[in-house]
Design a protein around this motif. Structure first.
Motif, PDB file in Angstrom:
ATOM      1  N   CYS A  48       0.627  -1.194   0.139  1.00  0.00           N
ATOM      2  CA  CYS A  48       0.041  -0.035   0.239  1.00  0.00           C
ATOM      3  C   CYS A  48       0.841   1.169   0.137  1.00  0.00           C
ATOM      4  O   CYS A  48       0.701   2.290  -0.731  1.00  0.00           O
ATOM      5  N   GLU A  49       2.102   1.268   0.857  1.00  0.00           N
ATOM      6  CA  GLU A  49       2.882   2.377   0.834  1.00  0.00           C
ATOM      7  C   GLU A  49       3.507   2.704  -0.818  1.00  0.00           C
ATOM      8  O   GLU A  49       3.601   3.710  -1.102  1.00  0.00           O
ATOM      9  N   LEU A 100      -1.008   8.028   3.586  1.00  0.00           N
ATOM     10  CA  LEU A 100      -1.608   6.761   3.865  1.00  0.00           C
ATOM     11  C   LEU A 100      -1.988   6.691   5.131  1.00  0.00           C
ATOM     12  O   LEU A 100      -3.076   6.006   5.601  1.00  0.00           O
ATOM     13  N   LEU A 114      -7.102   3.596  -0.354  1.00  0.00           N
ATOM     14  CA  LEU A 114      -5.979   3.097   0.057  1.00  0.00           C
ATOM     15  C   LEU A 114      -5.666   2.757   1.491  1.00  0.00           C
ATOM     16  O   LEU A 114      -5.162   1.910   1.997  1.00  0.00           O
ATOM     17  N   GLN A 149       2.159   1.890  -3.449  1.00  0.00           N
ATOM     18  CA  GLN A 149       0.988   2.376  -4.203  1.00  0.00           C
ATOM     19  C   GLN A 149       0.805   3.952  -3.952  1.00  0.00           C
ATOM     20  O   GLN A 149       0.771   4.824  -5.097  1.00  0.00           O
ATOM     21  N   GLN A 150       0.912   4.478  -2.842  1.00  0.00           N
ATOM     22  CA  GLN A 150       0.897   5.767  -2.351  1.00  0.00           C
ATOM     23  C   GLN A 150       1.789   6.487  -2.821  1.00  0.00           C
ATOM     24  O   GLN A 150       1.680   7.440  -3.549  1.00  0.00           O
ATOM     25  N   LEU A 151       3.210   6.118  -3.004  1.00  0.00           N
ATOM     26  CA  LEU A 151       4.389   6.533  -3.299  1.00  0.00           C
ATOM     27  C   LEU A 151       4.426   6.830  -4.949  1.00  0.00           C
ATOM     28  O   LEU A 151       4.534   7.751  -5.405  1.00  0.00           O
TER      29      LEU A 151
END
Lengths: 324, 324
Positions: A141-142, B27, B105, A144-146
């Motif tokens: 998830c991190e 996030l 997310l 994808q956020q980045l």
């Protein structure tokens, strides 16, 4: 059948014959739809191959390997919403075929199902495997956020990029191999080596993906050539080109990536021209080689039977050489 | 401090002092934001109260109780996207304050964190608790899907509605109490009784919610009175009214619920007028009473010390009598 084919058939059966649920249909049909789009089954294959290094009872890892594949497809379902992607493996994405709410909720229930499949693990290793999986899942998830953050940033370093793809892609390959090790009752240092091999393989895998997008054979590669260029994606190739470009090339590249060229064929051609002038293809191939060779080196050093390692290594070499 | 206050303080500390992660901030900040909006902490309280029935070591259930609260808030974060809700407990929802992708997310990583908190359970009960939680979590998603489906359906029976709120709301209250039982090392039949009590309480709780929306005291109830009417929500009150209405009332009600009355104050007034004429308030109060009395009866019969049961029952009675 080769050993690889035996594993693939067993995984296809495990995944194909599983029921994810039935009612309400809007919730469960998208799961079956996405799981049947038949990806490479890369992650569960790595889990099975890693268990097989240590035991003949590789079937015990099928359910948790299936869990990893469900988790991976859950991230695809949600990422496709976030990226407004119309197609996945040439077919309409779930939010396009159904709608966004369905893709959100069906994805949520997939994540729950992934955890349910992990309960196929022996109880004595369940807590530690779940702990490692939770860390991995958070990191994905991190990543994808980045990745989304990078779209809006002007300056992204290659180190930032490598860290992003490590989180978004590599850690799950590392976890898949680690999972195989735990299931095969390997010792902690062996399990860590498996993780490291998967992580390096993942980095090589993603940069290979970046390469295929520009230099792939249109007849073999499943996606549109130049897709990353058209969507202004900051890939390894683009960032490396920016790093090596002279002032004029840098200006042309940044200008092309801010949509100054409306003709898409021409945009791909001009960006590829800069890449060619800077020798980006060869540099990226070297990078892919570096990571795959690290992974292969780690696997060679594992204390496991040579014939078992050869099966895993043949799979790794296929990934390295892949054209789609 | 009363025993209830001791539990509340312990839960607030467990939840308030936990770090859900830090980077990337997009996030993790929404998780802290939502968890700090301070709901009733109903579910974790039920878990702690249920463990306390059987042991003085109720602290052992704090982490898994926290897991249930994180899961519940994860469902709120995603449901608010799906329902296009601008406010949650009087504050902007996550997708409004940040954006939709962040809410998707950040919610995903919350679900992972819920599972991580469950690892606070003793390994000997972990697999069975996770199995029950997975089933519950899937059912909550099924309830949300049914709720969305009902919006588009002309005919929804009261039985359908009860089944929907059972899935969307009650099963998680049931699971919270069951979890408390497992953590307190209660026997299987006792754990099942706890689940049944929570499930009935959940049905009463939701119908009470439907009641407060129309008949709540505007000074005490946190939300706008008549909110369900304005959004044409098929609540227990509405469905019961449709069942009992004569032809003219039925026509007026269905017409009001298809936005024939643009003046919102007038719409609420007219719908409430029909409810009043049909005695819907009293019928719904009877229904709430029926479910709460079932729950209380089940709790009374549990083999646990009376003074412990009294603490749980005082909490249940507060829920029944709540005005907000």
């Amino acid at each position: 059948m080769s050993q690889l084919e035996i594993f693939k058939v067993a995984l296809d059966e495990e995944i194909g014959q599983h029921s994810y649920g039935s009612e309400p249909a809007e919730l469960y049909e998208p799961i079956r739809y996405l799981m049947d789009l038949q990806g490479k089954r890369l992650r569960p294959m790595l889990a099975v191959l890693s268990t097989y290094l240590f035991t003949d009872h590789w079937q015990q890892v099928l359910k948790p390997a299936h869990a990893v594949e469900v988790f991976h497809n859950f991230t695809l379902m949600h990422d496709d919403i976030m990226d407004h992607a119309p197609l996945r493996r040439g077919m309409p994405t779930v939010h396009e075929k159904w709608n966004e709410n369905t893709a959100i909720l069906s994805g949520d229930v997939m994540l729950v199902q992934a955890y349910e499949l992990f309960l196929g693990l022996s109880p004595d290793i369940l807590p530690q495997v779940l702990k490692r999986f939770n860390k991995t899942a958070s990191e994905v998830c991190e990543g994808q956020q980045l990745d989304m953050n990078f779209e809006k940033m002007r300056e992204v370093s290659i180190a930032d990029y490598i860290n992003m793809i490590r989180l978004k892609t590599s850690v799950l390959l590392g976890f898949s191999m680690e999972l195989g090790g735990w299931a095969g009752r390997a010792e902690q240092p062996v399990v860590e080596a498996l993780y490291a091999a998967g992580e390096n393989m993942g980095l090589g895998f993603q940069i290979k993906d970046d390469l295929l997008d520009v230099y792939g054979d249109p007849g073999k590669f499943g996606k549109q050539i130049g897709g990353d260029i058209l969507s202004d994606k900051k890939t390894f190739l683009y960032l490396k080109a920016l790093e090596l470009a002279d002032t004029a090339q840098k200006e042309e590249l940044t200008s092309l990536f801010s949509d100054s060229e409306p003709d898409s064929a021409l945009k791909v051609k001009r960006v590829t021209g800069i890449y060619n002038a800077l020798g980006i293809k060869e540099i990226a191939e070297e990078e892919v080689k570096k990571y795959f060779e690290k992974a292969i080196g780690t696997i060679r050093e594992l204390s496991a039977p040579d014939d078992r390692k050869r099966v895993l290594l043949s799979f790794v070499n296929q990934l390295w050489a892949r054209e789609k």
